[in-house]
Design a protein around this motif. Structure first.
Motif, PDB file in Angstrom:
ATOM      1  N   GLU A  22     -15.056   3.517  -5.274  1.00 29.69           N
ATOM      2  CA  GLU A  22     -14.511   3.292  -6.611  1.00 29.69           C
ATOM      3  C   GLU A  22     -12.988   3.354  -6.599  1.00 29.69           C
ATOM      4  O   GLU A  22     -12.403   4.350  -6.175  1.00 29.69           O
ATOM      5  CB  GLU A  22     -15.046   4.320  -7.599  1.00 29.69           C
ATOM      6  CG  GLU A  22     -14.554   4.086  -9.023  1.00 29.69           C
ATOM      7  CD  GLU A  22     -15.066   5.090 -10.024  1.00 29.69           C
ATOM      8  OE1 GLU A  22     -14.738   4.950 -11.213  1.00 29.69           O
ATOM      9  OE2 GLU A  22     -15.788   6.020  -9.599  1.00 29.69           O
ATOM     10  N   SER A  23     -12.366   2.303  -7.074  1.00 29.92           N
ATOM     11  CA  SER A  23     -10.918   2.267  -7.264  1.00 29.92           C
ATOM     12  C   SER A  23     -10.642   2.172  -8.762  1.00 29.92           C
ATOM     13  O   SER A  23     -11.366   1.488  -9.486  1.00 29.92           O
ATOM     14  CB  SER A  23     -10.305   1.058  -6.557  1.00 29.92           C
ATOM     15  OG  SER A  23     -10.523   1.093  -5.166  1.00 29.92           O
ATOM     16  N   LEU A  24      -9.606   2.847  -9.211  1.00 31.89           N
ATOM     17  CA  LEU A  24      -9.209   2.734 -10.612  1.00 31.89           C
ATOM     18  C   LEU A  24      -8.473   1.414 -10.779  1.00 31.89           C
ATOM     19  O   LEU A  24      -7.462   1.174 -10.116  1.00 31.89           O
ATOM     20  CB  LEU A  24      -8.320   3.912 -11.006  1.00 31.89           C
ATOM     21  CG  LEU A  24      -8.971   5.301 -10.893  1.00 31.89           C
ATOM     22  CD1 LEU A  24      -7.977   6.391 -11.307  1.00 31.89           C
ATOM     23  CD2 LEU A  24     -10.226   5.384 -11.747  1.00 31.89           C
ATOM     24  N   GLN A  57      -1.902  12.315  -4.017  1.00 28.33           N
ATOM     25  CA  GLN A  57      -3.345  12.199  -4.247  1.00 28.33           C
ATOM     26  C   GLN A  57      -3.785  10.761  -4.555  1.00 28.33           C
ATOM     27  O   GLN A  57      -4.958  10.504  -4.748  1.00 28.33           O
ATOM     28  CB  GLN A  57      -3.773  13.107  -5.403  1.00 28.33           C
ATOM     29  CG  GLN A  57      -3.661  14.600  -5.072  1.00 28.33           C
ATOM     30  CD  GLN A  57      -4.306  15.470  -6.132  1.00 28.33           C
ATOM     31  OE1 GLN A  57      -3.994  15.366  -7.306  1.00 28.33           O
ATOM     32  NE2 GLN A  57      -5.215  16.335  -5.713  1.00 28.33           N
ATOM     33  N   LEU A  58      -2.827   9.845  -4.592  1.00 30.91           N
ATOM     34  CA  LEU A  58      -3.142   8.452  -4.910  1.00 30.91           C
ATOM     35  C   LEU A  58      -2.989   7.571  -3.671  1.00 30.91           C
ATOM     36  O   LEU A  58      -2.076   7.759  -2.872  1.00 30.91           O
ATOM     37  CB  LEU A  58      -2.225   7.936  -6.019  1.00 30.91           C
ATOM     38  CG  LEU A  58      -2.152   8.776  -7.304  1.00 30.91           C
ATOM     39  CD1 LEU A  58      -1.209   8.130  -8.307  1.00 30.91           C
ATOM     40  CD2 LEU A  58      -3.537   8.967  -7.904  1.00 30.91           C
ATOM     41  N   LYS A  64     -13.844   4.697   2.916  1.00 25.51           N
ATOM     42  CA  LYS A  64     -14.448   5.624   1.960  1.00 25.51           C
ATOM     43  C   LYS A  64     -14.522   7.032   2.553  1.00 25.51           C
ATOM     44  O   LYS A  64     -14.187   8.020   1.886  1.00 25.51           O
ATOM     45  CB  LYS A  64     -15.852   5.146   1.573  1.00 25.51           C
ATOM     46  CG  LYS A  64     -16.546   6.043   0.563  1.00 25.51           C
ATOM     47  CD  LYS A  64     -17.901   5.487   0.173  1.00 25.51           C
ATOM     48  CE  LYS A  64     -18.576   6.390  -0.864  1.00 25.51           C
ATOM     49  NZ  LYS A  64     -19.893   5.829  -1.286  1.00 25.51           N
ATOM     50  N   LYS A  90     -12.431  10.424   1.354  1.00 25.46           N
ATOM     51  CA  LYS A  90     -13.147  11.658   1.031  1.00 25.46           C
ATOM     52  C   LYS A  90     -12.577  12.831   1.816  1.00 25.46           C
ATOM     53  O   LYS A  90     -12.392  13.925   1.285  1.00 25.46           O
ATOM     54  CB  LYS A  90     -14.638  11.493   1.339  1.00 25.46           C
ATOM     55  CG  LYS A  90     -15.478  12.705   0.933  1.00 25.46           C
ATOM     56  CD  LYS A  90     -16.958  12.454   1.181  1.00 25.46           C
ATOM     57  CE  LYS A  90     -17.783  13.666   0.743  1.00 25.46           C
ATOM     58  NZ  LYS A  90     -19.240  13.436   0.980  1.00 25.46           N
ATOM     59  N   LYS A 113      -9.077  13.513   0.397  1.00 26.53           N
ATOM     60  CA  LYS A 113      -9.090  13.768  -1.057  1.00 26.53           C
ATOM     61  C   LYS A 113      -8.108  12.866  -1.805  1.00 26.53           C
ATOM     62  O   LYS A 113      -7.401  13.298  -2.720  1.00 26.53           O
ATOM     63  CB  LYS A 113      -8.787  15.239  -1.342  1.00 26.53           C
ATOM     64  CG  LYS A 113      -9.815  16.193  -0.751  1.00 26.53           C
ATOM     65  CD  LYS A 113      -9.481  17.644  -1.040  1.00 26.53           C
ATOM     66  CE  LYS A 113     -10.527  18.564  -0.439  1.00 26.53           C
ATOM     67  NZ  LYS A 113     -10.225  20.001  -0.684  1.00 26.53           N
ATOM     68  N   GLN A 156      -7.441   9.393  -4.123  1.00 23.07           N
ATOM     69  CA  GLN A 156      -8.062   8.499  -5.105  1.00 23.07           C
ATOM     70  C   GLN A 156      -7.543   7.083  -4.903  1.00 23.07           C
ATOM     71  O   GLN A 156      -6.337   6.842  -4.915  1.00 23.07           O
ATOM     72  CB  GLN A 156      -7.745   8.970  -6.531  1.00 23.07           C
ATOM     73  CG  GLN A 156      -8.128   7.983  -7.624  1.00 23.07           C
ATOM     74  CD  GLN A 156      -9.623   7.738  -7.719  1.00 23.07           C
ATOM     75  OE1 GLN A 156     -10.392   8.677  -7.884  1.00 23.07           O
ATOM     76  NE2 GLN A 156     -10.042   6.479  -7.604  1.00 23.07           N
ATOM     77  N   SER A 157      -8.461   6.153  -4.716  1.00 22.12           N
ATOM     78  CA  SER A 157      -8.073   4.757  -4.529  1.00 22.12           C
ATOM     79  C   SER A 157      -7.635   4.143  -5.857  1.00 22.12           C
ATOM     80  O   SER A 157      -8.305   4.285  -6.878  1.00 22.12           O
ATOM     81  CB  SER A 157      -9.247   3.958  -3.952  1.00 22.12           C
ATOM     82  OG  SER A 157      -8.889   2.601  -3.787  1.00 22.12           O
ATOM     83  N   ASP A 183      -0.500   7.754 -12.885  1.00 20.39           N
ATOM     84  CA  ASP A 183      -1.075   9.040 -13.292  1.00 20.39           C
ATOM     85  C   ASP A 183      -1.045   9.207 -14.803  1.00 20.39           C
ATOM     86  O   ASP A 183      -1.946   9.807 -15.395  1.00 20.39           O
ATOM     87  CB  ASP A 183      -0.387  10.207 -12.585  1.00 20.39           C
ATOM     88  CG  ASP A 183       1.135  10.095 -12.593  1.00 20.39           C
ATOM     89  OD1 ASP A 183       1.640   9.017 -12.306  1.00 20.39           O
ATOM     90  OD2 ASP A 183       1.805  11.109 -12.868  1.00 20.39           O
ATOM     91  N   ILE A 218      -4.432  11.360 -14.772  1.00 18.84           N
ATOM     92  CA  ILE A 218      -4.873  12.031 -13.557  1.00 18.84           C
ATOM     93  C   ILE A 218      -3.652  12.656 -12.866  1.00 18.84           C
ATOM     94  O   ILE A 218      -2.508  12.375 -13.240  1.00 18.84           O
ATOM     95  CB  ILE A 218      -5.564  11.055 -12.587  1.00 18.84           C
ATOM     96  CG1 ILE A 218      -4.627   9.897 -12.240  1.00 18.84           C
ATOM     97  CG2 ILE A 218      -6.877  10.562 -13.168  1.00 18.84           C
ATOM     98  CD1 ILE A 218      -5.188   8.919 -11.210  1.00 18.84           C
TER      99      ILE A 218
END
Length: 258
Positions: free
Chosen positions: A57-59, A162-163, A176, A180, A183, A185-186, A249, A254
Motif C-alpha cells: 500500500e502506497s499513499l 519514515q517516508l 514490501k 516492513k 518501518k 511508509q511508501s 505528512d 502522518i
C-alpha cells in the motif's frame, strides 16, 4: 483494490474450475495454460503501476481532506543547480513541498540538503543509489540502501525518516519486506507529471493541472530546468485557484520522522 493476494486466490479458484471443466468437457490444454500467463502479466504490471497498490500500500492522495490543499513532491535530489531554484520558487509563493532524496546525493551536496530542511520542507527516503535495478536487488541489499540513507539524514537532522518514495515507482514483494523491516511508509502519487520525459514544459504543465483537485499528490523532479519552468507555472496556477501546497505528512496527517 486489486492486490497480490486477491489475484492469487482468484487465479487458484479459476484454475480449479478450469481443471474440473476440462475433465468433464475435454477442453483444450490452452485453457489451462492461459490463466497462469494472465496471472503473470497482471503481477508484472502490478509491479510497475504504483496506483494499483498491488504488492504493497502506497499513499496516493487524500480525498477526504477538507482544506483546499495538495502536495507537491520532488524526486532524485538534492541537485546543486536546480534544487536551490526550486527552493527559491517555493519560498516566493509561500509553498511547502516534500523532497524524496537519494542518499549519495545528500552526501555529495549536504549544504543543499540542509537548506531544504532549513526552509521547513519535509524529506523522505529515495534509496541510497537509485540504481536502475533496485527492484531486482536482494531484500537484504534493499534494506541496506534504505538504512544507509536514513543514517545519513539522521546525522543532519537528528531524526529517522519514515517516508519512502519507490525508485521508478516500482514495487514488489521484496520491497514490501524491506519497507516492513525499515518501518518506512511508501508514498506514491495521483498525478505523474512525466517531467523527465521529452515532453514540452507546456504539455507537462497541462498534464499536472488538467484534473487537479484537493488532496492530490504531484510527482516532479528537482533535476532539470524544464521542471523549474513547470513548477513556477504550477505555483501561479495554485495561487489563482486558492490552493496551497503542503508537505506529505501534513496532507495525510502522518509522521515524517521518528
Amino acid at each position: 483494490m486489486l492486490n497480490y493476494k486477491s489475484v492469487n486466490i482468484i487465479t487458484v479458484i479459476a484454475l480449479l474450475v478450469l481443471l474440473i471443466t476440462s475433465y468433464f468437457y475435454k477442453l483444450s490444454l490452452w485453457f489451462l495454460i492461459i490463466l497462469p500467463i494472465i496471472w503473470f502479466l497482471v503481477t508484472l504490471s502490478g509491479s510497475f503501476f504504483i496506483k494499483w497498490n498491488y504488492h504493497l500500500e502506497s499513499l496516493l492522495s487524500n480525498k477526504t481532506i477538507k482544506k483546499n490543499v495538495i502536495a507537491i513532491t520532488f524526486d532524485d535530489g538534492p541537485h546543486p543547480e536546480f534544487t536551490p531554484k526550486v527552493l527559491e520558487l517555493l519560498k516566493k509563493y509561500n509553498a511547502k513541498a516534500t523532497f524524496f532524496c537519494i542518499g549519495k546525493h545528500i552526501e555529495t551536496y549536504p549544504n543543499v540538503f540542509k537548506e531544504i530542511i532549513k526552509q521547513g520542507h519535509t524529506v523522505g527516503n529515495h534509496t541510497y543509489s537509485h540504481t536502475n535495478n533496485f527492484g531486482f536487488l536482494q531484500t537484504k541489499k534493499m534494506i541496506e540502501e534504505l538504512l544507509k540513507t536514513n543514517a545519513i539524514v539522521k546525522d543532519h537532522i537528528g531524526c529517522t525518516m519514515q517516508l519512502y518514495r519507490p525508485a521508478f515507482g516500482v514495487t514488489n514483494p521484496r520491497i514490501k519486506k524491506a519497507l516492513k523491516a525499515t518501518k518506512l511508509q511508501s508514498i506514491g502519487w495521483s498525478i505523474r507529471s512525466l517531467d523527465t520525459t521529452s515532453r514540452t514544459s507546456n504539455t507537462i504543465f497541462n498534464r499536472s493541472t488538467k484534473n487537479l483537485s484537493k488532496g492530490d499528490v504531484i510527482l516532479l523532479h528537482d533535476t532539470s530546468l524544464k521542471s523549474i519552468m513547470v513548477l513556477e507555472r504550477l505555483l501561479l496556477f495554485l495561487q489563482k485557484q486558492n490552493m496551497e501546497s503542503v508537505t506529505i505528512d501534513s496532507l495525510f496527517n502522518i509522521k515524517a520522522y521518528a
